[in-house]
Design a protein around this motif. Structure first.
Motif, PDB file in Angstrom:
ATOM      1  N   ILE A  16       0.892  -1.164   0.000  1.00  0.00           N
ATOM      2  CA  ILE A  16       0.000   0.000   0.000  1.00  0.00           C
ATOM      3  C   ILE A  16       0.927   1.210   0.000  1.00  0.00           C
ATOM      4  CG2 ILE A  16      -1.784   1.262   1.262  1.00  0.00           C
ATOM      5  CD1 ILE A  16      -2.502  -1.400   2.667  1.00  0.00           C
ATOM      6  N   LYS A  17       0.824   2.037  -1.034  1.00  0.00           N
ATOM      7  CA  LYS A  17       1.732   3.188  -1.116  1.00  0.00           C
ATOM      8  C   LYS A  17       1.244   4.303  -0.195  1.00  0.00           C
ATOM      9  CE  LYS A  17       3.322   2.278  -5.770  1.00  0.00           C
ATOM     10  NZ  LYS A  17       3.403   2.754  -7.144  1.00  0.00           N
ATOM     11  N   ALA A  18       2.185   4.954   0.471  1.00  0.00           N
ATOM     12  CA  ALA A  18       1.833   6.048   1.371  1.00  0.00           C
ATOM     13  C   ALA A  18       2.869   7.165   1.249  1.00  0.00           C
ATOM     14  CB  ALA A  18       1.786   5.551   2.814  1.00  0.00           C
ATOM     15  N   PHE A  19       2.450   8.383   1.542  1.00  0.00           N
ATOM     16  CA  PHE A  19       3.339   9.562   1.461  1.00  0.00           C
ATOM     17  C   PHE A  19       4.068   9.559   0.103  1.00  0.00           C
ATOM     18  CE2 PHE A  19       3.251   8.080   5.976  1.00  0.00           C
ATOM     19  CZ  PHE A  19       2.341   9.012   6.422  1.00  0.00           C
ATOM     20  N   ASN A  20       5.322  10.022   0.076  1.00  0.00           N
ATOM     21  CA  ASN A  20       6.036  10.083  -1.213  1.00  0.00           C
ATOM     22  C   ASN A  20       6.532   8.731  -1.681  1.00  0.00           C
ATOM     23  OD1 ASN A  20       5.784  12.800  -1.593  1.00  0.00           O
ATOM     24  ND2 ASN A  20       7.706  13.302  -0.537  1.00  0.00           N
ATOM     25  N   ASP A  21       7.113   7.973  -0.747  1.00  0.00           N
ATOM     26  CA  ASP A  21       7.812   6.763  -1.180  1.00  0.00           C
ATOM     27  C   ASP A  21       7.758   5.643  -0.152  1.00  0.00           C
ATOM     28  OD1 ASP A  21       9.581   7.721   0.766  1.00  0.00           O
ATOM     29  OD2 ASP A  21      10.756   8.796  -0.732  1.00  0.00           O
ATOM     30  N   ASN A  22       6.785   5.717   0.786  1.00  0.00           N
ATOM     31  CA  ASN A  22       6.658   4.638   1.780  1.00  0.00           C
ATOM     32  C   ASN A  22       5.851   3.477   1.225  1.00  0.00           C
ATOM     33  OD1 ASN A  22       7.193   7.034   3.599  1.00  0.00           O
ATOM     34  ND2 ASN A  22       7.049   5.415   5.144  1.00  0.00           N
ATOM     35  N   TYR A  23       6.218   2.275   1.669  1.00  0.00           N
ATOM     36  CA  TYR A  23       5.374   1.107   1.441  1.00  0.00           C
ATOM     37  C   TYR A  23       4.859   0.611   2.786  1.00  0.00           C
ATOM     38  CZ  TYR A  23       7.330   0.667  -3.286  1.00  0.00           C
ATOM     39  OH  TYR A  23       7.707   0.884  -4.582  1.00  0.00           O
ATOM     40  N   ILE A  24       3.530   0.487   2.896  1.00  0.00           N
ATOM     41  CA  ILE A  24       2.917  -0.195   4.035  1.00  0.00           C
ATOM     42  C   ILE A  24       2.567  -1.587   3.498  1.00  0.00           C
ATOM     43  CG2 ILE A  24       0.911  -0.264   5.581  1.00  0.00           C
ATOM     44  CD1 ILE A  24       0.775   2.875   5.122  1.00  0.00           C
ATOM     45  N   TRP A  25       3.049  -2.634   4.164  1.00  0.00           N
ATOM     46  CA  TRP A  25       2.834  -3.989   3.635  1.00  0.00           C
ATOM     47  C   TRP A  25       1.599  -4.614   4.259  1.00  0.00           C
ATOM     48  CZ3 TRP A  25       5.374  -4.565  -0.587  1.00  0.00           C
ATOM     49  CH2 TRP A  25       6.598  -3.922  -0.753  1.00  0.00           C
ATOM     50  N   ALA A  26       0.709  -5.122   3.391  1.00  0.00           N
ATOM     51  CA  ALA A  26      -0.499  -5.827   3.845  1.00  0.00           C
ATOM     52  C   ALA A  26      -0.265  -7.327   3.666  1.00  0.00           C
ATOM     53  CB  ALA A  26      -1.704  -5.374   3.022  1.00  0.00           C
ATOM     54  N   LEU A  27      -0.403  -8.072   4.760  1.00  0.00           N
ATOM     55  CA  LEU A  27      -0.171  -9.518   4.737  1.00  0.00           C
ATOM     56  C   LEU A  27      -1.511 -10.235   4.784  1.00  0.00           C
ATOM     57  CD1 LEU A  27       2.667  -9.844   7.415  1.00  0.00           C
ATOM     58  CD2 LEU A  27       2.732  -8.889   5.108  1.00  0.00           C
ATOM     59  N   ALA A  28      -1.788 -10.987   3.732  1.00  0.00           N
ATOM     60  CA  ALA A  28      -3.068 -11.674   3.632  1.00  0.00           C
ATOM     61  C   ALA A  28      -2.866 -13.181   3.568  1.00  0.00           C
ATOM     62  CB  ALA A  28      -3.804 -11.183   2.384  1.00  0.00           C
ATOM     63  N   ASN A  29      -3.957 -13.893   3.427  1.00  0.00           N
ATOM     64  CA  ASN A  29      -3.892 -15.347   3.227  1.00  0.00           C
ATOM     65  C   ASN A  29      -5.093 -15.723   2.374  1.00  0.00           C
ATOM     66  OD1 ASN A  29      -6.091 -16.742   5.212  1.00  0.00           O
ATOM     67  ND2 ASN A  29      -5.380 -14.770   5.986  1.00  0.00           N
ATOM     68  N   LYS A  30      -5.076 -16.950   1.848  1.00  0.00           N
ATOM     69  CA  LYS A  30      -6.156 -17.301   0.923  1.00  0.00           C
ATOM     70  C   LYS A  30      -7.347 -17.972   1.588  1.00  0.00           C
ATOM     71  CE  LYS A  30      -3.685 -17.200  -3.413  1.00  0.00           C
ATOM     72  NZ  LYS A  30      -2.770 -17.905  -4.309  1.00  0.00           N
ATOM     73  N   SER A  31      -7.251 -18.203   2.912  1.00  0.00           N
ATOM     74  CA  SER A  31      -8.368 -18.922   3.532  1.00  0.00           C
ATOM     75  C   SER A  31      -9.371 -18.026   4.242  1.00  0.00           C
ATOM     76  CB  SER A  31      -7.843 -20.004   4.489  1.00  0.00           C
ATOM     77  OG  SER A  31      -6.986 -19.435   5.427  1.00  0.00           O
ATOM     78  N   ILE A  35      -6.307  -9.452   7.441  1.00  0.00           N
ATOM     79  CA  ILE A  35      -4.948  -9.048   7.065  1.00  0.00           C
ATOM     80  C   ILE A  35      -4.209  -8.451   8.263  1.00  0.00           C
ATOM     81  CG2 ILE A  35      -5.578  -8.586   4.650  1.00  0.00           C
ATOM     82  CD1 ILE A  35      -5.131  -5.533   5.416  1.00  0.00           C
ATOM     83  N   ALA A  36      -2.888  -8.416   8.112  1.00  0.00           N
ATOM     84  CA  ALA A  36      -2.040  -7.668   9.044  1.00  0.00           C
ATOM     85  C   ALA A  36      -1.364  -6.559   8.243  1.00  0.00           C
ATOM     86  CB  ALA A  36      -0.988  -8.585   9.657  1.00  0.00           C
ATOM     87  N   LEU A  37      -1.062  -5.451   8.911  1.00  0.00           N
ATOM     88  CA  LEU A  37      -0.370  -4.343   8.251  1.00  0.00           C
ATOM     89  C   LEU A  37       0.977  -4.107   8.919  1.00  0.00           C
ATOM     90  CD1 LEU A  37      -3.340  -1.809   7.959  1.00  0.00           C
ATOM     91  CD2 LEU A  37      -2.228  -3.009   6.046  1.00  0.00           C
ATOM     92  N   VAL A  38       2.002  -3.875   8.099  1.00  0.00           N
ATOM     93  CA  VAL A  38       3.323  -3.576   8.646  1.00  0.00           C
ATOM     94  C   VAL A  38       3.583  -2.076   8.494  1.00  0.00           C
ATOM     95  CG1 VAL A  38       5.799  -4.074   8.518  1.00  0.00           C
ATOM     96  CG2 VAL A  38       4.139  -5.857   7.896  1.00  0.00           C
ATOM     97  N   ASP A  39       3.853  -1.404   9.610  1.00  0.00           N
ATOM     98  CA  ASP A  39       4.217   0.010   9.635  1.00  0.00           C
ATOM     99  C   ASP A  39       3.200   0.937   8.955  1.00  0.00           C
ATOM    100  OD1 ASP A  39       6.476  -0.515  11.112  1.00  0.00           O
ATOM    101  OD2 ASP A  39       7.878  -0.336   9.439  1.00  0.00           O
ATOM    102  N   PRO A  40       1.944   0.910   9.424  1.00  0.00           N
ATOM    103  CA  PRO A  40       0.935   1.786   8.816  1.00  0.00           C
ATOM    104  C   PRO A  40       1.078   3.241   9.264  1.00  0.00           C
ATOM    105  CG  PRO A  40      -0.055   0.566  10.625  1.00  0.00           C
ATOM    106  CD  PRO A  40       1.382   0.109  10.531  1.00  0.00           C
ATOM    107  N   GLY A  41       1.924   3.976   8.579  1.00  0.00           N
ATOM    108  CA  GLY A  41       2.159   5.376   8.923  1.00  0.00           C
ATOM    109  C   GLY A  41       0.962   6.257   8.590  1.00  0.00           C
ATOM    110  N   ASP A  42       0.174   5.828   7.620  1.00  0.00           N
ATOM    111  CA  ASP A  42      -0.961   6.622   7.146  1.00  0.00           C
ATOM    112  C   ASP A  42      -2.218   5.748   7.180  1.00  0.00           C
ATOM    113  OD1 ASP A  42      -2.820   8.111   5.779  1.00  0.00           O
ATOM    114  OD2 ASP A  42      -1.615   8.374   3.972  1.00  0.00           O
ATOM    115  N   ALA A  43      -3.158   6.077   8.075  1.00  0.00           N
ATOM    116  CA  ALA A  43      -4.361   5.253   8.231  1.00  0.00           C
ATOM    117  C   ALA A  43      -5.261   5.336   7.002  1.00  0.00           C
ATOM    118  CB  ALA A  43      -5.138   5.699   9.471  1.00  0.00           C
ATOM    119  N   GLU A  44      -5.302   6.518   6.383  1.00  0.00           N
ATOM    120  CA  GLU A  44      -6.276   6.742   5.308  1.00  0.00           C
ATOM    121  C   GLU A  44      -6.106   5.757   4.148  1.00  0.00           C
ATOM    122  OE1 GLU A  44      -7.432  10.490   2.560  1.00  0.00           O
ATOM    123  OE2 GLU A  44      -6.639  10.965   4.547  1.00  0.00           O
TER     124      GLU A  44
END
Ligand SMILES: [Zn+2]
Length: 270
Positions: A16-31, A35-44
């Motif tokens: 998930i792209k945030a700010f200028n160049d941050n990546y917030i990583w969303a961890l999902a599964n198929k079952s 999800i879990a989020l890694v370093d969500p600096g921007d909630a929106e």
């Protein structure tokens, strides 16, 4: 590292792209749709992602205390509360971060049952004093410690600490995917080419990245194997890097840590 937790084969990681160049990583599964989020600096941008994909948030993983990594926690927890979701927030023990449920240190394990991901925790002091990373046998979420072709600035730690942290990561299996928190690769490569102009893998990779960025493609994840070949901060033991550091600062000895400190301050002034 053979005792590292296994990651599920059906796992999915999305940027998930945030700010200028941050990546917030969303961890999902198929079952299921948790999800879990890694370093969500921007909630929106995270809420937009959850809504668009009809997902539920069940965990937040934090690597360090900088605002662009933690800024979205409170709003995401409020949003989760409105939806009656239970969210567990994980983060480093040695940093002052609000809303953490579980404080982590080296060798702790994280079992995200709802999203079917498990991690082992590394302490990686250097960028900040309590920075941690989340690792399993396929993936590494390393925040602002290791970037592709670069590393984080030393805001709180010493060169020795950061060199040790990067050496720890360099010892992981080559195929470990590196999910860092910023798209800094192209700028990092410009510097890496100045430090090590004779590195042919580096030239080849810089050409590839140039094309990817022209097409607005992400260069992340990288891999530990690739970083060992092209990242000057992981190559301080190499003669080429030592020589370049000594040319930049003739007064240094050539210990790996001193070479690291030299190219880190060279990059800070680049
Ligand atoms: Zn940071």
């Amino acid at each position: 590292m053979s005792n590292a937790p296994q990651s599920p084969t059906n796992s999915l990681v999305t940027a998930i792209k945030a700010f200028n160049d941050n990546y917030i990583w969303a961890l999902a599964n198929k079952s299921n749709d948790n999800i879990a989020l890694v370093d969500p600096g921007d909630a929106e941008v995270c809420i937009e992602y959850l809504q668009k994909n009809d997902l539920k948030l069940s965990a937040i993983l934090i690597t360090h205390h900088h605002r662009d990594h933690i800024g979205g926690i409170k709003v995401l927890l409020d949003y989760a509360k409105e939806h009656s979701w239970t969210v567990t927030v994980y983060g480093p023990r040695n940093e002052n971060i609000a809303h953490l449920d579980v404080e982590l240190k080296e060798n702790d394990t994280v079992n995200l049952a709802m999203v079917d991901w498990q991690f082992k925790v590394f302490d990686l002091p250097g960028h900040t004093k309590g920075h941690i990373a989340y690792y399993n046998d396929e993936t590494l979420f390393c925040g602002d410690t290791l970037f592709s072709a670069g590393c984080g600035r030393l805001f709180e730690g010493t060169p020795k600490q950061m060199h040790q942290s990067l050496s720890k990561l360099a010892s992981l299996p080559s195929n470990t995917l590196v999910y860092c928190a910023h798209e800094y690769t192209q700028a990092n490569l410009s510097f890496a080419l100045i430090v090590e102009p004779s590195n042919t893998e580096l030239h080849d990779y810089a050409e590839k990245v140039s094309l990817m960025r022209q097409n607005n493609e992400s260069t992340i994840p990288s891999s530990i194997g690739l970083e060992r070949q092209i990242n000057p901060f992981m190559r301080c033991h190499e003669k080429t890097i030592k020589l370049a550091a000594q040319q930049y600062n003739k007064s240094i000895q050539n210990s790996d840590v001193e070479v690291f400190a030299t190219i880190r301050s060279w990059k800070d002034n680049f």
